[in-house]
Design a protein around this motif. Structure first.
Motif, PDB file in Angstrom:
ATOM      1  N   LYS B 126       5.704  -0.943   9.682  1.00 20.05           N
ATOM      2  CA  LYS B 126       5.007  -2.221   9.513  1.00 20.05           C
ATOM      3  C   LYS B 126       6.010  -3.315   9.127  1.00 20.05           C
ATOM      4  O   LYS B 126       5.995  -4.415   9.672  1.00 20.05           O
ATOM      5  CB  LYS B 126       3.937  -2.064   8.425  1.00 20.05           C
ATOM      6  CG  LYS B 126       3.056  -3.273   8.226  1.00 20.05           C
ATOM      7  CD  LYS B 126       1.857  -2.910   7.328  1.00 20.05           C
ATOM      8  CE  LYS B 126       1.038  -4.151   6.967  1.00 20.05           C
ATOM      9  NZ  LYS B 126       1.731  -5.013   5.992  1.00 20.05           N
ATOM     10  N   ALA B 127       6.893  -2.979   8.202  1.00 21.29           N
ATOM     11  CA  ALA B 127       7.907  -3.944   7.766  1.00 21.29           C
ATOM     12  C   ALA B 127       8.801  -4.348   8.939  1.00 21.29           C
ATOM     13  O   ALA B 127       9.175  -5.516   9.083  1.00 21.29           O
ATOM     14  CB  ALA B 127       8.743  -3.355   6.630  1.00 21.29           C
ATOM     15  N   GLU B 130       7.114  -6.756  11.165  1.00 25.67           N
ATOM     16  CA  GLU B 130       7.009  -8.092  10.571  1.00 25.67           C
ATOM     17  C   GLU B 130       8.348  -8.825  10.540  1.00 25.67           C
ATOM     18  O   GLU B 130       8.397 -10.024  10.293  1.00 25.67           O
ATOM     19  CB  GLU B 130       6.474  -7.990   9.129  1.00 25.67           C
ATOM     20  CG  GLU B 130       5.008  -7.627   9.056  1.00 25.67           C
ATOM     21  CD  GLU B 130       4.583  -7.238   7.640  1.00 25.67           C
ATOM     22  OE1 GLU B 130       3.419  -6.865   7.471  1.00 25.67           O
ATOM     23  OE2 GLU B 130       5.440  -7.306   6.728  1.00 25.67           O
ATOM     24  N   LEU B 174      14.290  -6.028   5.119  1.00 24.71           N
ATOM     25  CA  LEU B 174      13.465  -4.820   5.081  1.00 24.71           C
ATOM     26  C   LEU B 174      13.409  -4.259   3.666  1.00 24.71           C
ATOM     27  O   LEU B 174      12.356  -3.838   3.188  1.00 24.71           O
ATOM     28  CB  LEU B 174      14.030  -3.750   6.019  1.00 24.71           C
ATOM     29  CG  LEU B 174      13.762  -3.929   7.511  1.00 24.71           C
ATOM     30  CD1 LEU B 174      14.473  -2.826   8.290  1.00 24.71           C
ATOM     31  CD2 LEU B 174      12.263  -3.885   7.792  1.00 24.71           C
ATOM     32  N   LYS B 177      11.086  -6.277   1.638  1.00 18.58           N
ATOM     33  CA  LYS B 177       9.690  -5.942   1.956  1.00 18.58           C
ATOM     34  C   LYS B 177       9.294  -4.615   1.300  1.00 18.58           C
ATOM     35  O   LYS B 177       8.183  -4.471   0.800  1.00 18.58           O
ATOM     36  CB  LYS B 177       9.496  -5.838   3.469  1.00 18.58           C
ATOM     37  CG  LYS B 177       9.437  -7.181   4.183  1.00 18.58           C
ATOM     38  CD  LYS B 177       9.329  -6.956   5.685  1.00 18.58           C
ATOM     39  CE  LYS B 177       9.660  -8.214   6.489  1.00 18.58           C
ATOM     40  NZ  LYS B 177       8.656  -9.276   6.326  1.00 18.58           N
ATOM     41  N   LEU B 178      10.216  -3.670   1.293  1.00 11.34           N
ATOM     42  CA  LEU B 178       9.930  -2.376   0.671  1.00 11.34           C
ATOM     43  C   LEU B 178       9.721  -2.527  -0.829  1.00 11.34           C
ATOM     44  O   LEU B 178       8.881  -1.859  -1.427  1.00 11.34           O
ATOM     45  CB  LEU B 178      11.072  -1.397   0.923  1.00 11.34           C
ATOM     46  CG  LEU B 178      11.104  -0.711   2.277  1.00 11.34           C
ATOM     47  CD1 LEU B 178      12.191   0.358   2.277  1.00 11.34           C
ATOM     48  CD2 LEU B 178       9.756  -0.068   2.598  1.00 11.34           C
ATOM     49  N   TYR B 181       6.348  -3.802  -1.360  1.00 12.21           N
ATOM     50  CA  TYR B 181       5.415  -2.721  -1.077  1.00 12.21           C
ATOM     51  C   TYR B 181       5.373  -1.757  -2.264  1.00 12.21           C
ATOM     52  O   TYR B 181       4.309  -1.310  -2.687  1.00 12.21           O
ATOM     53  CB  TYR B 181       5.861  -2.000   0.194  1.00 12.21           C
ATOM     54  CG  TYR B 181       5.008  -0.812   0.573  1.00 12.21           C
ATOM     55  CD1 TYR B 181       3.812  -0.988   1.258  1.00 12.21           C
ATOM     56  CD2 TYR B 181       5.410   0.483   0.248  1.00 12.21           C
ATOM     57  CE1 TYR B 181       3.039   0.106   1.607  1.00 12.21           C
ATOM     58  CE2 TYR B 181       4.632   1.578   0.597  1.00 12.21           C
ATOM     59  CZ  TYR B 181       3.453   1.377   1.275  1.00 12.21           C
ATOM     60  OH  TYR B 181       2.690   2.467   1.617  1.00 12.21           O
TER      61      TYR B 181
END
Ligand SMILES: [Zn+2]
Lengths: 86, 200
Positions: B126-127, B130, B174, B177-178, B181
């Motif tokens: 998903k990341a 995006e 990334l 984003k992680l 998350y």
């Protein structure tokens, strides 16, 4: 292994970290970074983390593959274009 | 002219043997360019049609995946009819350092534990989806499809330095984003102010 080579400092080692984990450095540089990582308690975990991160990224391959209907469409258009094998 | 042109059937057999097995790889790369399934479908079809028609230009023994990726990207650009002039900052050394600092923060706030989770792949996929271009296609080529910087440079038509710069920025995004998350999933200690790492 050339022991007369001066040890890389942390900053240079970290600047080359991605290139190192990607195997994109020259043989001597790969060795120099490796020597630093083996000996440096600060940088070693960074390299380990980078490798785990890249391994996880590589794993995403399994999450997406060419759907069967697309595969069938590709094969059909190849046959239309004259391909005689399957 | 090549005096040993194989009969059509041999050519078909070679194409089936050397090019068709990479349909999953081409699909993933196509998807990274189009970012939607319908356009990726068309692009994969177009890529394989072009590849089949120009199979005589493929050098036996060379990297068929790299060749297919290049055709795929060219087909994509043609379909969009836009050759954008992308200006990249090529300070990839700074990008490496920034990524390393980000990693340090992930380890401090515990979000690095996420990397050992088995269900991480969907979050990462998903990341990746995006991730903005041109970072996405570069990360897909190098990190997911195992292409060297050199190969990615050829496929994308940009210098190796640009590949590195895009790759490092993409990886850093990334990782960010992680982290987000991990915070949402309750892995990381939220509200932990990002400290200046002192170990770099
Ligand atoms: Zn160090």
């Amino acid at each position: 292994m050339s022991d007369d080579m001066p040890m890389l400092d942390c900053r240079s080692a970290m600047q080359q970290l991605w290139d190192y984990v990607d195997g994109e450095l020259t043989a001597e540089r790969m060795q120099a970074v490796e020597r630093h990582l083996d000996a440096c308690a600060n940088c070693h975990p960074h390299a380990e983390f980078a490798e785990r991160f890249l391994a996880a990224l590589h794993q995403t391959r399994e999450d997406r593959s060419c759907p069967q209907d697309v595969r069938a469409k590709v094969m059909a258009s190849l046959r239309d274009a004259g391909m005689k094998v399957t | 002219m090549n005096d040993s042109v194989p009969p059509a059937d041999a050519r078909d057999v070679e194409f089936a043997r050397d090019a068709l097995p990479y349909m999953d790889d081409v699909y993933r790369f196509a998807y990274s360019l189009t970012r939607n399934a319908a356009d990726a479908d068309d692009l994969v079809q177009e890529t394989y049609l072009r590849a089949f028609r120009s199979w005589h230009t493929f050098q036996p023994g060379s990297d068929a995946r790299r060749w297919l990726f290049t055709i795929c990207r060219n087909a994509f650009l043609r379909s969009r009819e836009k050759l954008r002039h992308e200006v990249d900052v090529e300070d990839s050394d700074m990008e490496t350092l920034a990524a390393v600092m980000n990693q340090g923060e992930m380890r401090k706030d515990g979000s690095d534990q996420l990397l050992s989770r088995v269900d991480l792949a969907p979050a990462l996929t998903k990341a990746l989806d995006e991730l903005a271009e041109p970072f996405r296609s570069t990360v897909i080529l190098v990190d997911v499809e195992d292409q060297s910087y050199d190969a990615a440079s050829e496929v994308l038509g940009v210098p190796v330095g640009t590949v590195r710069s895009r790759l490092f920025r993409g990886r850093r995004q990334l990782q960010e984003k992680l982290r987000a998350y991990a915070r949402d999933a309750g892995f990381a200690s939220a509200g932990n102010p990002a400290q200046e790492p002192n170990d770099v």
